[in-house]
Design a protein around this motif. Structure first.
Motif, PDB file in Angstrom:
ATOM      1  N   ASN A 120      -9.587   8.086  18.867  1.00  0.00           N
ATOM      2  CA  ASN A 120     -11.050   7.615  18.745  1.00  0.00           C
ATOM      3  C   ASN A 120     -11.209   7.229  16.950  1.00  0.00           C
ATOM      4  OD1 ASN A 120     -13.598   9.783  16.836  1.00  0.00           O
ATOM      5  ND2 ASN A 120     -13.997   7.715  18.018  1.00  0.00           N
ATOM      6  N   LEU A 141     -17.683  16.289  17.164  1.00  0.00           N
ATOM      7  CA  LEU A 141     -16.598  16.559  18.413  1.00  0.00           C
ATOM      8  C   LEU A 141     -17.108  18.498  18.608  1.00  0.00           C
ATOM      9  CD1 LEU A 141     -12.664  15.790  17.351  1.00  0.00           C
ATOM     10  CD2 LEU A 141     -14.493  15.512  18.794  1.00  0.00           C
ATOM     11  N   GLU A 180      -8.444  18.755  20.694  1.00  0.00           N
ATOM     12  CA  GLU A 180      -8.047  19.514  19.977  1.00  0.00           C
ATOM     13  C   GLU A 180      -7.827  18.184  19.119  1.00  0.00           C
ATOM     14  OE1 GLU A 180      -4.177  20.843  21.035  1.00  0.00           O
ATOM     15  OE2 GLU A 180      -5.079  21.265  22.538  1.00  0.00           O
ATOM     16  N   GLU A 181      -8.327  17.610  17.545  1.00  0.00           N
ATOM     17  CA  GLU A 181      -8.449  16.672  17.408  1.00  0.00           C
ATOM     18  C   GLU A 181      -7.159  16.962  16.211  1.00  0.00           C
ATOM     19  OE1 GLU A 181     -11.142  13.849  13.846  1.00  0.00           O
ATOM     20  OE2 GLU A 181     -11.533  16.309  13.913  1.00  0.00           O
ATOM     21  N   HIS A 182      -6.110  15.504  16.243  1.00  0.00           N
ATOM     22  CA  HIS A 182      -5.040  15.441  16.027  1.00  0.00           C
ATOM     23  C   HIS A 182      -5.130  13.839  15.379  1.00  0.00           C
ATOM     24  CE1 HIS A 182      -2.968  18.160  18.846  1.00  0.00           C
ATOM     25  NE2 HIS A 182      -4.114  18.008  19.676  1.00  0.00           N
ATOM     26  N   GLY A 185      -6.679   9.757  14.996  1.00  0.00           N
ATOM     27  CA  GLY A 185      -7.675   9.598  15.420  1.00  0.00           C
ATOM     28  C   GLY A 185      -7.403   9.803  16.950  1.00  0.00           C
ATOM     29  N   ARG A 186      -6.504  10.238  17.060  1.00  0.00           N
ATOM     30  CA  ARG A 186      -5.757  11.093  19.164  1.00  0.00           C
ATOM     31  C   ARG A 186      -7.407  12.239  19.158  1.00  0.00           C
ATOM     32  NH1 ARG A 186      -0.208  12.186  19.814  1.00  0.00           N
ATOM     33  NH2 ARG A 186      -0.179  13.325  17.470  1.00  0.00           N
ATOM     34  N   VAL A 187      -7.762  12.567  19.601  1.00  0.00           N
ATOM     35  CA  VAL A 187      -8.089  13.342  20.255  1.00  0.00           C
ATOM     36  C   VAL A 187      -8.356  14.076  21.612  1.00  0.00           C
ATOM     37  CG1 VAL A 187     -10.700  14.921  21.659  1.00  0.00           C
ATOM     38  CG2 VAL A 187     -10.986  12.891  18.937  1.00  0.00           C
TER      39      VAL A 187
END
Length: 249
Positions: A120, A141, A180-182, A185-187
């Motif tokens: 994202n 989210l 989970e947001e990392h 931009g990774r979800v």
């Protein structure tokens, strides 16, 4: 001389990018085909492997489980090492154990865990293009979490499976859905349940993304469930973002 057969249970990871899915097909390369060919080369016998379930073309697995019967005398702990020499480097059997003859990799499953990966951010990440769905729009989210709550529990998931689904009973139980947001931009969307229908996780993901972008309100997911109509739900998320994460027995 009477042969003595053993049942071997294995865990395998694979990158599904270059395969037409897990299950053997007559006109395309699949993961099952290559594993069965590897067993034949190792054990000098033909056998069929039985997995916890199928994965579609382009879908990955971290913890797929399969079993097979063999009369080969190779010690069970050496099977993963033997597989390494016969399989391409995008398929790795990393655990093997002998199990009772009544064990079945598909019918004994208690829980499956799938993870769907979103990227994202405004621009794609070239290094994740095979393993995530690039969504360039801002995602809410919290709204997605609220919508996901409607999916938890035992429901008829007709709205969330492909019209090509060949099973009549579309009732499944979802134990938990987490987001989970990392960094960068990774979800990660993680789905835990007792079983999943054809395209079910990808359609749930596509629907939750519709909520995340603000196009749909969270409570619309409740209405979609009740509709029992595939056309009511969101799009089927791309295959490359999905990974069969773990299977529990």
């Amino acid at each position: 001389m009477v042969k003595t057969y053993r049942k071997i249970k294995c865990k395998v990871s694979y990158d599904g990018t270059d395969y037409a899915g897990y299950q053997v097909q007559s006109n395309a390369l699949t993961v099952q085909q290559l594993i069965e060919e590897a067993i034949e080369q190792i054990a000098k016998e033909r056998t069929t492997i039985y997995a916890s379930g199928r994965t579609d073309a382009g879908v990955h697995a971290r913890g797929q489980v399969f079993h097979f019967r063999t009369a080969c005398s190779i010690p069970v702990h050496k099977w993963p090492y033997a597989f390494v020499t016969k399989l391409p480097n995008d398929i790795v059997v990393w655990e093997a154990e002998e199990v009772p003859d009544d064990f079945h990799a598909r019918f004994d499953v208690k829980e499956k865990i799938y993870r769907y990966s979103l990227m994202n951010r405004p621009f794609p990440d070239v290094f994740h293009r095979k393993y995530a769905w690039h969504v360039p729009y801002d995602l809410n989210l919290e709204a997605m979490r609220s919508a996901a709550n409607y999916l938890i529990g035992e429901h008829d998931f007709t709205s969330f499976c492909s019209i090509k689904t060949d099973v009549e009973d579309k009732v499944r139980e979802i134990y938990d859905i987490s987001l989970e947001e990392h960094d960068e931009g990774r979800v990660w969307l993680t789905f835990r349940g007792n079983g999943f229908l054809y395209n079910m996780v990808r359609i749930m993901t596509g629907t939750l993304v519709k909520v995340g972008t603000g196009e749909w309100e969270p409570d619309r997911v409740r209405d979609i469930l009740e509709a029992c109509d595939r056309t009511a739900a969101g799009p089927t998320a791309p295959a490359q973002g999905l990974t069969l994460w773990e299977v529990k027995y």
